[in-house]
Design an enzyme around this catalytic site. Structure first.
Site, PDB file in Angstrom:
ATOM      1  N   ASN A 252       0.863  -1.207  -0.576  1.00  0.00           N
ATOM      2  CA  ASN A 252      -0.144  -0.310  -0.359  1.00  0.00           C
ATOM      3  C   ASN A 252       0.485   1.117  -0.114  1.00  0.00           C
ATOM      4  OD1 ASN A 252      -2.556   1.480   0.695  1.00  0.00           O
ATOM      5  ND2 ASN A 252      -0.778   2.098   2.997  1.00  0.00           N
ATOM      6  N   TYR A 317       3.487   8.736 -10.687  1.00  0.00           N
ATOM      7  CA  TYR A 317       3.021   8.258 -10.373  1.00  0.00           C
ATOM      8  C   TYR A 317       2.283   7.631 -11.413  1.00  0.00           C
ATOM      9  CZ  TYR A 317      -0.465   7.392  -7.147  1.00  0.00           C
ATOM     10  OH  TYR A 317      -1.814   7.258  -6.045  1.00  0.00           O
TER      11      TYR A 317
HETATM   12  P1  NAD Z   1      -0.853   8.047   2.359  1.00  0.00           P
HETATM   13  O1  NAD Z   1       0.503   9.104   2.042  1.00  0.00           O
HETATM   14  O2  NAD Z   1      -1.730   8.842   3.252  1.00  0.00           O
HETATM   15  O3  NAD Z   1      -0.128   7.401   2.776  1.00  0.00           O
HETATM   16  C1  NAD Z   1       1.266   6.551   2.768  1.00  0.00           C
HETATM   17  C2  NAD Z   1       1.691   5.961   3.278  1.00  0.00           C
HETATM   18  O4  NAD Z   1       2.842   4.954   3.198  1.00  0.00           O
HETATM   19  C3  NAD Z   1       1.923   6.816   4.373  1.00  0.00           C
HETATM   20  O5  NAD Z   1       2.081   6.579   6.065  1.00  0.00           O
HETATM   21  C4  NAD Z   1       4.053   6.853   4.300  1.00  0.00           C
HETATM   22  O6  NAD Z   1       4.419   7.176   5.266  1.00  0.00           O
HETATM   23  C5  NAD Z   1       4.042   5.225   4.053  1.00  0.00           C
HETATM   24  N1  NAD Z   1       5.379   5.188   2.716  1.00  0.00           N
HETATM   25  C6  NAD Z   1       5.613   6.557   2.018  1.00  0.00           C
HETATM   26  N2  NAD Z   1       6.996   5.400   1.519  1.00  0.00           N
HETATM   27  C7  NAD Z   1       6.903   4.720   2.810  1.00  0.00           C
HETATM   28  C8  NAD Z   1       8.410   4.274   2.388  1.00  0.00           C
HETATM   29  N3  NAD Z   1       9.248   4.240   1.287  1.00  0.00           N
HETATM   30  N4  NAD Z   1       8.834   3.025   2.997  1.00  0.00           N
HETATM   31  C9  NAD Z   1       7.915   2.698   3.730  1.00  0.00           C
HETATM   32  N5  NAD Z   1       6.094   3.770   4.163  1.00  0.00           N
HETATM   33  C10 NAD Z   1       6.403   4.699   3.226  1.00  0.00           C
HETATM   34  O7  NAD Z   1      -1.594   8.142   1.498  1.00  0.00           O
HETATM   35  P2  NAD Z   1      -3.038   7.656   1.355  1.00  0.00           P
HETATM   36  O8  NAD Z   1      -3.542   7.989   0.257  1.00  0.00           O
HETATM   37  O9  NAD Z   1      -3.758   6.506   2.115  1.00  0.00           O
HETATM   38  O10 NAD Z   1      -2.695   6.476  -0.224  1.00  0.00           O
HETATM   39  C11 NAD Z   1      -2.357   4.962   0.049  1.00  0.00           C
HETATM   40  C12 NAD Z   1      -2.344   3.967  -0.873  1.00  0.00           C
HETATM   41  O11 NAD Z   1      -2.676   4.442  -1.837  1.00  0.00           O
HETATM   42  C13 NAD Z   1      -1.044   5.127  -1.590  1.00  0.00           C
HETATM   43  O12 NAD Z   1      -0.462   3.350  -2.600  1.00  0.00           O
HETATM   44  C14 NAD Z   1      -1.086   5.988  -3.215  1.00  0.00           C
HETATM   45  O13 NAD Z   1      -0.696   5.913  -4.073  1.00  0.00           O
HETATM   46  C15 NAD Z   1      -2.449   4.857  -3.487  1.00  0.00           C
HETATM   47  N6  NAD Z   1      -3.742   5.702  -3.663  1.00  0.00           N
HETATM   48  C16 NAD Z   1      -4.439   7.011  -2.889  1.00  0.00           C
HETATM   49  C17 NAD Z   1      -5.826   7.647  -3.450  1.00  0.00           C
HETATM   50  C18 NAD Z   1      -6.344   8.728  -2.888  1.00  0.00           C
HETATM   51  O14 NAD Z   1      -8.096   9.412  -3.747  1.00  0.00           O
HETATM   52  N7  NAD Z   1      -5.902   8.820  -1.550  1.00  0.00           N
HETATM   53  C19 NAD Z   1      -5.458   7.447  -4.838  1.00  0.00           C
HETATM   54  C20 NAD Z   1      -5.776   6.331  -5.653  1.00  0.00           C
HETATM   55  C21 NAD Z   1      -4.359   5.135  -4.910  1.00  0.00           C
END
Ligand code: NAD
Length: 411
Positions: A252, A317
């Site tokens: 994730n 991305y």
């Molecule tokens: P977020 O930024 O709130 O959470 C991402 C988490 O990943 C953070 O806690 C961060 O510390 C952790 N992280 C980042 N780099 C890291 C690393 N190198 N090692 C370990 N942990 C790491 O993001 P979110 O909105 O909860 O998104 C989660 C996933 O869903 C992501 O892959 C994002 O691309 C995807 N996504 C989100 C959305 C949205 O609308 N929020 C839409 C499409 C896809």
């Protein structure tokens, strides 16, 4: 309910919505109960459908088994079944069509039907198509339970393939790893898998340690402070030493570093490709080569609608998230040979800190541009991951399911 939803359900709001044809988001039901009564039609290939509660209108769900449709004239059966009853579907109703395989004219045609019905449904209804391969009839229960329940609230217009039979069971006694688990979608995934019985290893970067511990405590799991871009051997050693392996891995963790291509320097490109794709590939290789992923294992990727449709300012991305889909396609046969699966979710507009930071107008457009006229919640993505992860989903392999309320982008 977001602010617009509250307005749209007020007295004045309701009038304006009707007169001006504004989006009319209906509150979504997100619980585990199945939408009943179910009206079932078509072939009688799936024994699970015979167990469902039937009754008179309003219907909770309309399920049509189109497995025997093999010619263009047979497609008329869809019209004959749905036309008289589609207006009798209750709020948050479910339309499910069962097919056999997309590799014929008439069966492939089912996709256009389901996607259009999804766009016509009102009041939080969803429509999805499940291709159940010959011999996979006993592997369909977890998928139909998911689609019939409120847990698939934000999944609509999707085509899912069930390619093999599967044992049932729960995640009790299983070990699940969720990366990026300290907040947002990752926290919701950890919560759902913990609820379903797994011991969840919540992983995040050391800087997120405090929030990570809170999440790990709340789900009764363990916290692992680790940067996934490091040597994957650190992760696999931890999994082997502490737990003797792992059953579910959810990739994730992800980052955005948005800039148009002309303004994007190579460090922004490299960091996104590294976190969102390259290190996940390395971890998968280490998990498989070291036999760390146990028999019946599950890998779940998190792609994005941007990886399907593309997005301004997100060449890095979108490249990484399209690569996640490639990861699913290329590893699915490898994992099938080990009795394991790999699938991905592709979230659309999900209400998180990430999307709260988007400028108001762009945010409002993103939120409404889907068949349900609202943003999804982290729990919607989490429930989809929990369905992939469940032991009963052993026949669900190589799927990319959008959790986007049938967003117009990339449709
Ligand atoms: P977020 O930024 O709130 O959470 C991402 C988490 O990943 C953070 O806690 C961060 O510390 C952790 N992280 C980042 N780099 C890291 C690393 N190198 N090692 C370990 N942990 C790491 O993001 P979110 O909105 O909860 O998104 C989660 C996933 O869903 C992501 O892959 C994002 O691309 C995807 N996504 C989100 C959305 C949205 O609308 N929020 C839409 C499409 C896809």
């Amino acid at each position: 309910m977001d602010r617009y939803q509250k307005f749209a359900s007020s007295g004045l709001g309701r009038q304006l919505v009707r007169r001006l044809g504004l989006p009319n988001p209906h509150p979504l039901r997100r619980d585990a109960a199945l939408a009943t009564p179910v009206l079932v039609g078509g072939a009688s290939r799936l024994s699970f459908l015979k167990q469902l509660e039937t009754g008179s209108a309003p219907h909770g769900a309309l399920v049509f088994d189109a497995s025997d449709i093999s010619s263009v004239s047979d497609l008329r059966q869809l019209h004959d079944f749905f036309h008289p009853v589609i207006t009798q579907l209750g709020p948050c109703g479910r339309v499910i069509v069962i097919g056999r395989s997309p590799d014929s004219v008439a069966q492939r045609a089912l996709e256009g039907f389901v996607r259009s019905v999804g766009k016509e449904l009102r009041r939080g209804g969803t429509a999805n198509l499940v291709y159940v391969a010959d011999g996979a009839e006993d592997g369909v229960e977890s998928t139909l339970r998911f689609l019939l329940s409120g847990r698939s609230a934000y999944v609509s217009g999707q085509v899912i393939t069930v390619s093999a039979a599967s044992p049932t069971g729960t995640l009790e006694g299983k070990v699940a790893l969720v990366t990026g688990a300290s907040r947002g979608i990752g926290e919701a995934i950890a919560t759902a898998l913990g609820r379903d019985g797994a011991h969840v290893i919540c992983l995040d970067v050391p800087a997120a340690g405090e929030d990570l511990s809170k999440v790990a405590n709340a789900v009764g799991g363990s916290a692992l402070q680790l940067d996934i871009t490091g040597d994957p051997a650190r992760l696999t050693s931890y999994l082997l030493e502490r737990h003797g392996g792992v059953d579910v891995v959810v990739h994730n963790a992800g980052i955005t570093r948005d800039k148009t291509l002309a303004r994007m320097d190579s460090s922004l490109w490299d960091s996104v490709l590294e976190v969102n794709l390259a290190c996940q590939e390395r971890i998968n290789t280490a998990l498989l080569e070291g036999d760390v992923l146990r028999a019946g294992g599950r890998i779940v990727g998190v792609s994005s609608i941007a990886g399907i449709a593309g997005n301004v300012g997100q060449t890095n991305y979108a490249t990484s998230k399209a690569g996640v889909i490639g990861m699913v396609n290329s590893l699915a046969p490898v994992l099938a040979a080990r009795g394991a699966t790999i699938n991905a979710v592709a979230p659309g507009f999900i209400e998180t800190k990430m999307t709260a930071a988007v400028p108001l107008m762009t945010r409002e457009v993103g939120r409404r541009m889907n068949s349900l006229s609202q943003g999804g919640l982290p729990v919607d993505v989490a429930e989809t991951v929990a369905w992939f992860a469940s032991p009963g989903s052993g026949g669900v392999n190589g799927n990319v399911v959008r959790v986007c309320g049938q967003m117009l982008l990339g449709a």
